[in-house]
Design a protein around this motif. Structure first.
Motif, PDB file in Angstrom:
ATOM      1  N   LEU A  50      44.460  33.474  39.649  1.00  0.00           N
ATOM      2  CA  LEU A  50      43.231  34.256  39.646  1.00  0.00           C
ATOM      3  C   LEU A  50      42.030  33.360  39.961  1.00  0.00           C
ATOM      4  N   THR A  51      41.067  33.922  40.674  1.00  0.00           N
ATOM      5  CA  THR A  51      39.930  33.131  41.158  1.00  0.00           C
ATOM      6  C   THR A  51      39.128  32.508  40.029  1.00  0.00           C
ATOM      7  N   ALA A  52      38.733  33.311  39.050  1.00  0.00           N
ATOM      8  CA  ALA A  52      37.897  32.791  37.958  1.00  0.00           C
ATOM      9  C   ALA A  52      38.615  31.720  37.168  1.00  0.00           C
ATOM     10  N   PHE A  83      37.189  38.917  34.947  1.00  0.00           N
ATOM     11  CA  PHE A  83      36.762  39.497  36.222  1.00  0.00           C
ATOM     12  C   PHE A  83      37.609  38.918  37.351  1.00  0.00           C
ATOM     13  N   THR A  84      38.484  39.743  37.917  1.00  0.00           N
ATOM     14  CA  THR A  84      39.255  39.284  39.070  1.00  0.00           C
ATOM     15  C   THR A  84      38.452  39.400  40.362  1.00  0.00           C
ATOM     16  N   ARG A  85      37.361  40.147  40.339  1.00  0.00           N
ATOM     17  CA  ARG A  85      36.406  40.235  41.440  1.00  0.00           C
ATOM     18  C   ARG A  85      34.996  40.224  40.836  1.00  0.00           C
ATOM     19  N   ALA A  86      34.000  40.122  41.695  1.00  0.00           N
ATOM     20  CA  ALA A  86      32.588  40.176  41.289  1.00  0.00           C
ATOM     21  C   ALA A  86      32.195  39.059  40.336  1.00  0.00           C
ATOM     22  N   GLN A  87      32.929  37.934  40.383  1.00  0.00           N
ATOM     23  CA  GLN A  87      32.590  36.829  39.477  1.00  0.00           C
ATOM     24  C   GLN A  87      31.192  36.287  39.746  1.00  0.00           C
ATOM     25  N   TYR A 105      36.736  46.289  50.179  1.00  0.00           N
ATOM     26  CA  TYR A 105      35.517  46.971  49.756  1.00  0.00           C
ATOM     27  C   TYR A 105      35.770  47.922  48.592  1.00  0.00           C
ATOM     28  N   PHE A 106      36.974  48.457  48.495  1.00  0.00           N
ATOM     29  CA  PHE A 106      37.333  49.247  47.323  1.00  0.00           C
ATOM     30  C   PHE A 106      37.241  48.383  46.059  1.00  0.00           C
ATOM     31  N   GLU A 107      37.774  47.161  46.137  1.00  0.00           N
ATOM     32  CA  GLU A 107      37.717  46.260  44.989  1.00  0.00           C
ATOM     33  C   GLU A 107      36.283  45.830  44.696  1.00  0.00           C
ATOM     34  N   TYR A 108      35.482  45.622  45.740  1.00  0.00           N
ATOM     35  CA  TYR A 108      34.070  45.293  45.528  1.00  0.00           C
ATOM     36  C   TYR A 108      33.386  46.372  44.698  1.00  0.00           C
ATOM     37  N   GLY A 109      33.553  47.623  45.130  1.00  0.00           N
ATOM     38  CA  GLY A 109      32.917  48.725  44.411  1.00  0.00           C
ATOM     39  C   GLY A 109      33.443  48.874  42.998  1.00  0.00           C
ATOM     40  N   ARG A 110      34.736  48.734  42.844  1.00  0.00           N
ATOM     41  CA  ARG A 110      35.381  48.880  41.533  1.00  0.00           C
ATOM     42  C   ARG A 110      34.833  47.868  40.526  1.00  0.00           C
ATOM     43  N   TRP A 111      34.753  46.621  40.969  1.00  0.00           N
ATOM     44  CA  TRP A 111      34.317  45.563  40.051  1.00  0.00           C
ATOM     45  C   TRP A 111      32.808  45.504  39.905  1.00  0.00           C
ATOM     46  N   ARG A 112      32.068  45.982  40.920  1.00  0.00           N
ATOM     47  CA  ARG A 112      30.611  46.034  40.743  1.00  0.00           C
ATOM     48  C   ARG A 112      30.245  47.039  39.658  1.00  0.00           C
TER      49      ARG A 112
END
Length: 328
Positions: free
Chosen positions: A74-76, A183-187, A225-232
């Motif tokens: 995972l990125t974070a 947070f797997t996205r939007a870190q 972009y689905f993941e961007y919106g989800r995590w935002r």
């Protein structure tokens, strides 16, 4: 700032399945004109390609390259693993498929010292290779595609809410506990909010341009972009006051377009008007952005994909997406 006073810099990269890009990314870092000491910390996840082997080769070839394990991938978690191993007082975040110009670290270190900011960053300079990627890159660098965020479209230097990737004062990162691994996205959004909440300043400078390779298919772009919106949406629930009208535009566009089609079909054709207006806007925006006929054709699919996938992700984001903070 004299060479003797230059801070030691640690460039941290979370790496997973980056075989095609890792060597070029590291080469762009090793080519920096920075006169102070710097190191590169690669936090390598369990990749399905030769990423681990390439990372180890890079470490053998240059003592400035350090490889650490990121078991979750995972990125974070990878960023925190690299941060914990970093010896520098300045932390530069780079992704494994990105490239930075030779003066990137020099400019960033000067900005940190001059502005007093805890994080400085610049533009996500999307550059495509295929015609489809070039179309996505054009949309990503245009306010008609992604809105007016300076890290996408450029603008004057100054204080902002967030920047792409970032160059940090390490003590500021430690003061807020590093990256939130839930947070797997939007870190970046989430981290920069906590930095600002802790009294820090985020500073944008358009000279700090990071070359970014866009997704290569509609399916991959829609997923991104689905993941961007989800995590935002998850960030907005976690930190009240982080939402603004720009982030509401995609979900409003999607619901308005869908409602227009449904009501036009079931009630009266006049209700098709909002959908028609949106399609005309997409056609006009594609004309402005496109540099060729083939790019124009792709953009007719790319722009709605970015808008609607982000909007659907935002609308459908579950409340339990982020587990409770076990530290509290």
């Amino acid at each position: 700032m004299s060479t003797q006073n230059l801070p030691t810099v640690s460039v941290i990269l979370p790496i997973l399945n980056e075989e095609p890009y890792l060597r070029d990314a590291v080469r762009s870092i090793l080519s920096q004109d920075y006169h102070g000491k710097f190191e590169i910390v690669l936090a390598v996840g369990p990749s399905k390609d030769r990423t681990q082997e390439i990372a180890e080769e890079l470490q053998r070839d240059d003592s400035r390259v350090i490889v650490v394990a990121n078991p979750t991938g995972l990125t974070a978690a990878g960023l925190n693993a690299a941060l914990n191993s970093a010896k520098g007082t300045v932390i530069v975040r780079v992704d494994g498929h990105a490239q930075i110009p030779s003066n990137y670290i020099s400019i960033a270190v000067e900005l940190l010292a001059r502005t007093g900011a805890v994080n400085v960053g610049g533009m996500m300079a999307a550059v495509g290779v295929t015609t489809f990627e070039k179309s996505v890159a054009g949309a990503m660098r245009s306010p008609l595609g992604v809105g007016a965020s300076r890290f996408h479209t450029g603008g004057e230097a100054g204080e902002v809410d967030t920047v792409y990737l970032g160059v940090f004062k390490k003590d500021a990162l430690h003061a807020i506990g590093g990256f939130d691994e839930r947070f797997t996205r939007a870190q970046d959004w989430e981290l920069n909010f906590r930095l600002r909440e802790n009294g820090g300043t985020i500073y944008f400078d358009p000279r700090l341009q990071v070359t970014y390779r866009p997704r290569s298919s509609v399916r991959a772009l829609a997923k991104q972009y689905f993941e961007y919106g989800r995590w935002r949406r998850a960030v907005s629930r976690r930190h009240k006051g982080t939402i603004n009208y720009r982030y509401l535009a995609p979900p409003v566009a999607f619901t308005g377009f869908l409602s227009s089609l449904v009501m036009g079909s079931l009630i009266h054709s006049i209700f098709f008007l909002p959908a028609a207006i949106y399609l005309l806007f997409m056609a006009a925006a594609s004309v402005v952005i496109a540099r060729s006929l083939s790019q124009y054709i792709y953009l007719l699919a790319v722009i709605p994909t970015m808008h609607f996938a982000w909007g659907v992700g935002f609308i459908t984001s579950p409340r339990n997406l982020i587990p409770p903070d076990s530290s509290k």
